[in-house]
Scaffold this motif. Sequence first.
Motif, PDB file in Angstrom:
ATOM      1  N   ILE A  24       1.195   7.867   7.172  1.00 11.98           N
ATOM      2  CA  ILE A  24       2.340   8.787   7.226  1.00 11.98           C
ATOM      3  C   ILE A  24       3.508   8.211   8.038  1.00 11.98           C
ATOM      4  O   ILE A  24       3.587   8.394   9.246  1.00 11.98           O
ATOM      5  CB  ILE A  24       1.900  10.177   7.754  1.00 11.98           C
ATOM      6  CG1 ILE A  24       1.122  10.084   9.078  1.00 11.98           C
ATOM      7  CG2 ILE A  24       1.040  10.891   6.727  1.00 11.98           C
ATOM      8  CD1 ILE A  24       0.922  11.477   9.741  1.00 11.98           C
ATOM      9  N   PRO A  25       4.447   7.565   7.353  1.00  9.09           N
ATOM     10  CA  PRO A  25       5.674   7.129   8.021  1.00  9.09           C
ATOM     11  C   PRO A  25       6.633   8.314   8.133  1.00  9.09           C
ATOM     12  O   PRO A  25       6.462   9.315   7.422  1.00  9.09           O
ATOM     13  CB  PRO A  25       6.236   6.090   7.042  1.00  9.09           C
ATOM     14  CG  PRO A  25       5.785   6.578   5.704  1.00  9.09           C
ATOM     15  CD  PRO A  25       4.428   7.232   5.925  1.00  9.09           C
ATOM     16  N   GLY A  26       7.649   8.200   8.983  1.00  8.69           N
ATOM     17  CA  GLY A  26       8.675   9.242   9.015  1.00  8.69           C
ATOM     18  C   GLY A  26       9.597   9.127   7.811  1.00  8.69           C
ATOM     19  O   GLY A  26       9.885  10.108   7.120  1.00  8.69           O
ATOM     20  N   ASP A  27      10.031   7.905   7.546  1.00 13.58           N
ATOM     21  CA  ASP A  27      11.084   7.642   6.562  1.00 13.58           C
ATOM     22  C   ASP A  27      10.540   7.623   5.124  1.00 13.58           C
ATOM     23  O   ASP A  27       9.659   6.818   4.811  1.00 13.58           O
ATOM     24  CB  ASP A  27      11.684   6.266   6.927  1.00 13.58           C
ATOM     25  CG  ASP A  27      12.862   5.892   6.059  1.00 13.58           C
ATOM     26  OD1 ASP A  27      13.208   6.649   5.140  1.00 13.58           O
ATOM     27  OD2 ASP A  27      13.438   4.817   6.316  1.00 13.58           O
ATOM     28  N   PRO A  28      11.083   8.464   4.231  1.00 17.12           N
ATOM     29  CA  PRO A  28      10.633   8.464   2.834  1.00 17.12           C
ATOM     30  C   PRO A  28      10.792   7.093   2.166  1.00 17.12           C
ATOM     31  O   PRO A  28       9.991   6.732   1.300  1.00 17.12           O
ATOM     32  CB  PRO A  28      11.547   9.493   2.153  1.00 17.12           C
ATOM     33  CG  PRO A  28      12.105  10.315   3.247  1.00 17.12           C
ATOM     34  CD  PRO A  28      12.107   9.497   4.500  1.00 17.12           C
ATOM     35  N   ALA A  29      11.789   6.321   2.576  1.00 15.45           N
ATOM     36  CA  ALA A  29      12.028   5.006   1.956  1.00 15.45           C
ATOM     37  C   ALA A  29      10.923   4.008   2.307  1.00 15.45           C
ATOM     38  O   ALA A  29      10.793   2.961   1.678  1.00 15.45           O
ATOM     39  CB  ALA A  29      13.380   4.464   2.407  1.00 15.45           C
ATOM     40  N   ARG A  30      10.150   4.311   3.334  1.00 11.72           N
ATOM     41  CA  ARG A  30       9.076   3.399   3.756  1.00 11.72           C
ATOM     42  C   ARG A  30       7.809   3.583   2.895  1.00 11.72           C
ATOM     43  O   ARG A  30       6.927   2.730   2.897  1.00 11.72           O
ATOM     44  CB  ARG A  30       8.762   3.657   5.240  1.00 11.72           C
ATOM     45  CG  ARG A  30       8.112   2.474   5.965  1.00 11.72           C
ATOM     46  CD  ARG A  30       7.969   2.758   7.461  1.00 11.72           C
ATOM     47  NE  ARG A  30       9.258   2.968   8.075  1.00 11.72           N
ATOM     48  CZ  ARG A  30       9.494   3.860   9.055  1.00 11.72           C
ATOM     49  NH1 ARG A  30       8.525   4.582   9.542  1.00 11.72           N
ATOM     50  NH2 ARG A  30      10.712   4.001   9.547  1.00 11.72           N
ATOM     51  N   ILE A  34       4.988   0.687   1.677  1.00  9.99           N
ATOM     52  CA  ILE A  34       3.590   0.711   2.138  1.00  9.99           C
ATOM     53  C   ILE A  34       2.659   0.657   0.929  1.00  9.99           C
ATOM     54  O   ILE A  34       1.726  -0.153   0.873  1.00  9.99           O
ATOM     55  CB  ILE A  34       3.319   1.979   2.980  1.00  9.99           C
ATOM     56  CG1 ILE A  34       4.158   1.951   4.261  1.00  9.99           C
ATOM     57  CG2 ILE A  34       1.834   2.115   3.302  1.00  9.99           C
ATOM     58  CD1 ILE A  34       4.199   3.263   5.028  1.00  9.99           C
ATOM     59  N   ALA A  35       2.954   1.484  -0.062  1.00 11.70           N
ATOM     60  CA  ALA A  35       2.095   1.533  -1.255  1.00 11.70           C
ATOM     61  C   ALA A  35       2.074   0.189  -1.973  1.00 11.70           C
ATOM     62  O   ALA A  35       1.064  -0.182  -2.587  1.00 11.70           O
ATOM     63  CB  ALA A  35       2.576   2.646  -2.181  1.00 11.70           C
ATOM     64  N   ALA A 239       8.557  -4.259   8.389  1.00 10.60           N
ATOM     65  CA  ALA A 239       7.598  -4.944   7.506  1.00 10.60           C
ATOM     66  C   ALA A 239       6.319  -5.289   8.274  1.00 10.60           C
ATOM     67  O   ALA A 239       5.205  -5.140   7.767  1.00 10.60           O
ATOM     68  CB  ALA A 239       8.240  -6.197   6.925  1.00 10.60           C
ATOM     69  N   ARG A 240       6.480  -5.725   9.524  1.00 10.01           N
ATOM     70  CA  ARG A 240       5.311  -6.090  10.347  1.00 10.01           C
ATOM     71  C   ARG A 240       4.443  -4.858  10.624  1.00 10.01           C
ATOM     72  O   ARG A 240       3.221  -4.899  10.499  1.00 10.01           O
ATOM     73  CB  ARG A 240       5.832  -6.684  11.667  1.00 10.01           C
ATOM     74  CG  ARG A 240       4.749  -7.178  12.597  1.00 10.01           C
ATOM     75  CD  ARG A 240       5.361  -7.913  13.783  1.00 10.01           C
ATOM     76  NE  ARG A 240       6.182  -9.016  13.365  1.00 10.01           N
ATOM     77  CZ  ARG A 240       7.341  -9.381  13.930  1.00 10.01           C
ATOM     78  NH1 ARG A 240       7.805  -8.713  14.962  1.00 10.01           N
ATOM     79  NH2 ARG A 240       8.027 -10.394  13.473  1.00 10.01           N
ATOM     80  N   SER A 241       5.075  -3.762  10.973  1.00  5.01           N
ATOM     81  CA  SER A 241       4.280  -2.572  11.328  1.00  5.01           C
ATOM     82  C   SER A 241       3.598  -1.987  10.085  1.00  5.01           C
ATOM     83  O   SER A 241       2.496  -1.443  10.175  1.00  5.01           O
ATOM     84  CB  SER A 241       5.139  -1.524  12.031  1.00  5.01           C
ATOM     85  OG  SER A 241       6.221  -1.168  11.228  1.00  5.01           O
ATOM     86  N   ILE A 242       4.252  -2.133   8.933  1.00  2.62           N
ATOM     87  CA  ILE A 242       3.640  -1.656   7.682  1.00  2.62           C
ATOM     88  C   ILE A 242       2.362  -2.449   7.393  1.00  2.62           C
ATOM     89  O   ILE A 242       1.330  -1.883   7.022  1.00  2.62           O
ATOM     90  CB  ILE A 242       4.660  -1.792   6.521  1.00  2.62           C
ATOM     91  CG1 ILE A 242       5.710  -0.698   6.609  1.00  2.62           C
ATOM     92  CG2 ILE A 242       3.955  -1.754   5.178  1.00  2.62           C
ATOM     93  CD1 ILE A 242       6.816  -0.832   5.579  1.00  2.62           C
ATOM     94  N   LYS A 243       2.436  -3.772   7.561  1.00  8.48           N
ATOM     95  CA  LYS A 243       1.232  -4.597   7.331  1.00  8.48           C
ATOM     96  C   LYS A 243       0.112  -4.162   8.279  1.00  8.48           C
ATOM     97  O   LYS A 243      -1.054  -4.092   7.899  1.00  8.48           O
ATOM     98  CB  LYS A 243       1.551  -6.077   7.586  1.00  8.48           C
ATOM     99  CG  LYS A 243       2.201  -6.732   6.400  1.00  8.48           C
ATOM    100  CD  LYS A 243       2.215  -8.247   6.566  1.00  8.48           C
ATOM    101  CE  LYS A 243       3.227  -8.846   5.600  1.00  8.48           C
ATOM    102  NZ  LYS A 243       3.916 -10.017   6.098  1.00  8.48           N
TER     103      LYS A 243
END
Length: 255
Positions: A24-30, A34-35, A239-243
């Motif tokens: 669950i990110p805050g930003d819808p664009a993220r 992630i997917a 990008a790093r935190s998503i990984k």
Amino acid sequence: MTEQTVFHLGVNLSDLEGATMAIIPGDPARVEKIAALMDSPKFLASHREYTLFLGKLDGQSVVVCSTGIGGPSTSIAVEELAQLGVRTFLRVGTTGAIQPHINVGDIIVTTGSVRLDGASLHFAPMEFPAVSDFDVTTVMKQAADESGAAVHTGVTASSDTFYPGQERYDTFSGRVRRHFQGSMEEWQAMGVLNFEMESATLLTMCASSGLKAGCVAGVIVNRTQKEIPNPESMAETEARSIKVVVESARKLLNA
Ligand SMILES: O=P(O)(O)O[C@H]1O[C@H](CO)[C@@H](O)[C@H]1O
Ligand SMILES: O=c1cc[nH]c(=O)[nH]1
């Protein structure tokens, strides 16, 4: 659990294909970013601040759902996902560090949050800690270490407001309520690492409701140095935190 479409997210039980874990990110664009790191990413729905994708990690479904900014909208996302069977919530956010030794691009894994929000009080009294799930936190720390980034674990101050609650004076009025004047210095002295806006609600709600939650964030600004992030380093940090969060999900699913 319900076959009905839940109130705000616009999805039902079948849409989640048995997912018990949400990123669950805050930003819808993220969400799509992630997917994209998962197998078979699929768009599910987008309403208000809530964008949802479903993906697979090692054959298991994981739902990705934005929360929007702040506790109230986060509590709705968590509630409705829980109605559909989700039991583990991995928040991935951006954050402002408040300790001088933390650099832009570093990763912060929250162990617990200072409850500078209002929504968490709707789930548990102030005496109840906004504490991260131990297993989720341990795995997030491992995944963050493996990413090669500098990683910090500790307490996050989680505020309803971006400006006064995080003691920002670079506003149109320059006014910060007396209550918050000097608060950043006080949090620093207590060893608090960073500011963000959802973990107090998320962690209190989950810890008091039999749900597991953790929070990892990429540092996009250090408040002891400046107020406005650099857009390029911000994209890199995101990008790093998503990984890290996707790897955390994979580890937890295989644990
Ligand atoms: O990047 P996200 O996940 O939105 O997190 C942080 O960024 C927003 C403020 O700019 C708040 O939601 C804060 O918690
Ligand atoms: O300083 C910051 C940066 C991101 N998000 C916050 O809430 N605060």
